[in-house]
Write a protein that holds these residues in place. Structure first.
Motif, PDB file in Angstrom:
ATOM      1  N   GLY A 168      13.416   2.046 -17.080  1.00  0.00           N
ATOM      2  CA  GLY A 168      13.393   0.762 -16.378  1.00  0.00           C
ATOM      3  C   GLY A 168      13.511  -0.401 -17.348  1.00  0.00           C
ATOM      4  O   GLY A 168      14.268  -1.354 -17.122  1.00  0.00           O
ATOM      5  N   ARG A 205      16.640  -3.093 -17.712  1.00  0.00           N
ATOM      6  CA  ARG A 205      16.418  -4.549 -17.603  1.00  0.00           C
ATOM      7  C   ARG A 205      16.976  -5.298 -18.812  1.00  0.00           C
ATOM      8  O   ARG A 205      17.475  -6.413 -18.711  1.00  0.00           O
ATOM      9  CB  ARG A 205      14.919  -4.850 -17.485  1.00  0.00           C
ATOM     10  CG  ARG A 205      14.323  -4.555 -16.115  1.00  0.00           C
ATOM     11  CD  ARG A 205      14.515  -5.714 -15.138  1.00  0.00           C
ATOM     12  NE  ARG A 205      13.866  -6.939 -15.568  1.00  0.00           N
ATOM     13  CZ  ARG A 205      12.617  -7.272 -15.305  1.00  0.00           C
ATOM     14  NH1 ARG A 205      11.871  -6.455 -14.600  1.00  0.00           N
ATOM     15  NH2 ARG A 205      12.122  -8.417 -15.727  1.00  0.00           N
ATOM     16  N   SER A 226       1.528   0.145 -11.178  1.00  0.00           N
ATOM     17  CA  SER A 226       2.771   0.764 -10.707  1.00  0.00           C
ATOM     18  C   SER A 226       3.779   0.754 -11.853  1.00  0.00           C
ATOM     19  O   SER A 226       3.636  -0.012 -12.816  1.00  0.00           O
ATOM     20  CB  SER A 226       3.336  -0.018  -9.518  1.00  0.00           C
ATOM     21  OG  SER A 226       3.873  -1.243  -9.988  1.00  0.00           O
ATOM     22  N   ASP A 283       6.714  -0.402 -11.804  1.00  0.00           N
ATOM     23  CA  ASP A 283       7.348  -1.738 -11.854  1.00  0.00           C
ATOM     24  C   ASP A 283       6.485  -2.724 -12.618  1.00  0.00           C
ATOM     25  O   ASP A 283       6.981  -3.534 -13.400  1.00  0.00           O
ATOM     26  CB  ASP A 283       7.572  -2.281 -10.440  1.00  0.00           C
ATOM     27  CG  ASP A 283       8.816  -1.693  -9.818  1.00  0.00           C
ATOM     28  OD1 ASP A 283       9.577  -1.028 -10.560  1.00  0.00           O
ATOM     29  OD2 ASP A 283       9.003  -1.866  -8.598  1.00  0.00           O
ATOM     30  N   ASP A 284       5.158  -2.649 -12.386  1.00  0.00           N
ATOM     31  CA  ASP A 284       4.244  -3.556 -13.105  1.00  0.00           C
ATOM     32  C   ASP A 284       4.347  -3.320 -14.609  1.00  0.00           C
ATOM     33  O   ASP A 284       4.378  -4.267 -15.396  1.00  0.00           O
ATOM     34  CB  ASP A 284       2.778  -3.295 -12.702  1.00  0.00           C
ATOM     35  CG  ASP A 284       2.490  -3.760 -11.293  1.00  0.00           C
ATOM     36  OD1 ASP A 284       3.284  -4.562 -10.764  1.00  0.00           O
ATOM     37  OD2 ASP A 284       1.472  -3.299 -10.726  1.00  0.00           O
ATOM     38  N   VAL A 291       6.845  -1.987 -16.292  1.00  0.00           N
ATOM     39  CA  VAL A 291       8.156  -2.437 -16.796  1.00  0.00           C
ATOM     40  C   VAL A 291       8.122  -3.951 -17.004  1.00  0.00           C
ATOM     41  O   VAL A 291       8.518  -4.466 -18.060  1.00  0.00           O
ATOM     42  CB  VAL A 291       9.291  -2.041 -15.809  1.00  0.00           C
ATOM     43  CG1 VAL A 291      10.598  -2.738 -16.188  1.00  0.00           C
ATOM     44  CG2 VAL A 291       9.482  -0.530 -15.799  1.00  0.00           C
ATOM     45  N   GLN A 292       7.617  -4.666 -16.008  1.00  0.00           N
ATOM     46  CA  GLN A 292       7.580  -6.142 -16.111  1.00  0.00           C
ATOM     47  C   GLN A 292       6.745  -6.598 -17.297  1.00  0.00           C
ATOM     48  O   GLN A 292       7.096  -7.530 -18.007  1.00  0.00           O
ATOM     49  CB  GLN A 292       6.990  -6.727 -14.841  1.00  0.00           C
ATOM     50  CG  GLN A 292       8.058  -6.848 -13.785  1.00  0.00           C
ATOM     51  CD  GLN A 292       7.614  -7.756 -12.654  1.00  0.00           C
ATOM     52  OE1 GLN A 292       6.660  -8.505 -12.816  1.00  0.00           O
ATOM     53  NE2 GLN A 292       8.299  -7.678 -11.542  1.00  0.00           N
TER      54      GLN A 292
END
Ligand code: C5P
Length: 237
Positions: free
Chosen positions: A30, A34, A217, A219-220, A222-223
């Motif tokens: 991920g 990005r 998560s 996504d968290d 990755v961010q």
């Protein structure tokens, strides 16, 4: 002509280490997507060597022969667009993407990857592959040994129960389910071997951030890593 306007962005190195099943691959892929960076799964390299060892009938305790094999093998990794098999793996031109993900290979990869000659060869290859930066490398020793000066270092972890749940879901999709209690045992055994070995044990680098994926998560995570990457870029100017 302004030098500023055409200065290329500096490409950084991101190290993601941690135990099996913590979600490293999903997160590393991920982050790479990005940032437009290359993703490298170093575990696949050790697994490829373990597969070649079995395939050639070499005794897994014959360290000298396995060390020599590591130097001779042509291991190639190619990104693939699959959640289950994100990396295509070839050994001497033969594709072994699926073959290296069996519990049998997982079990023998751990002792084989503890052989010092094996690590010397693999680490040199990994350093060469990441030499120009722009890479997200996942493994056990990336932040401690392969790239101790990585710009961002993360040690991603999770409870063994949660990690076994993830493995169970993967094996279910592959059609090769394994009893849950055995999965937990296998994972804990592998953790112990990987963190207890003399050479390049799996430990967080002193300057790594430890993230627990039980409570976050993918996504968290990755961010968060993309944010640290931006901060590292700014620090580097
Ligand atoms: O990441 P994965 O579970 O595919 O790794 C398989 C095994 O390879 C690990 O259990 C560990 O023994 C070994 N490994 C390693 N160093 C790395 C990556 C993987 O020793 N950088």
């Amino acid at each position: 002509m302004s030098n500023l306007s055409c200065a290329p962005a500096r490409l950084l190195t991101i190290a993601i280490d941690g135990p099996a099943g913590a979600g490293k691959s999903t997160v590393a892929r991920g982050v790479a997507a990005r940032l437009g960076y290359t993703y490298l799964d170093t575990g696949a390299m050790y697994r490829a060597l373990a597969w070649a060892t079995l395939n050639r009938g070499i005794d897994p305790t014959d360290h000298a022969t396995i060390g020599a094999l590591a130097r001779q093998l042509d291991i190639r990794l190619q990104p693939a667009d699959s959640e289950l098999h994100p990396t295509r793996v070839f050994v001497d031109g033969i594709e072994i993407t699926h073959e290296i993900r069996t519990p049998e290979i997982s079990a023998i990869t751990s002792p084989i990857s503890a052989i010092p000659e094996v690590r010397t060869t693999m680490v040199a290859l990994q350093q060469e592959m990441g030499a120009r930066g722009g890479i997200v490398m996942e493994g056990r020793d990336i932040g401690t040994v392969v790239f101790p000066n990585a710009d961002v270092k993360v040690f991603l972890t999770a409870s063994s129960h949660r990690r076994a749940e993830r493995r169970a879901a993967e094996l279910e999709v592959r059609g090769t389910p394994i009893p849950f209690a055995q999965l937990v045992r296998d994972i804990e055994e592998r953790d112990q071997r990987d963190s207890g070995r003399d050479v390049a044990p799996m430990v967080p680098a002193a300057d790594a951030v430890i993230l627990d994926s039980d409570s976050l998560s993918a996504d968290d995570v990755v961010q968060q890593i993309v944010h640290w990457h931006r901060e590292a870029e700014q620090r580097r100017g």
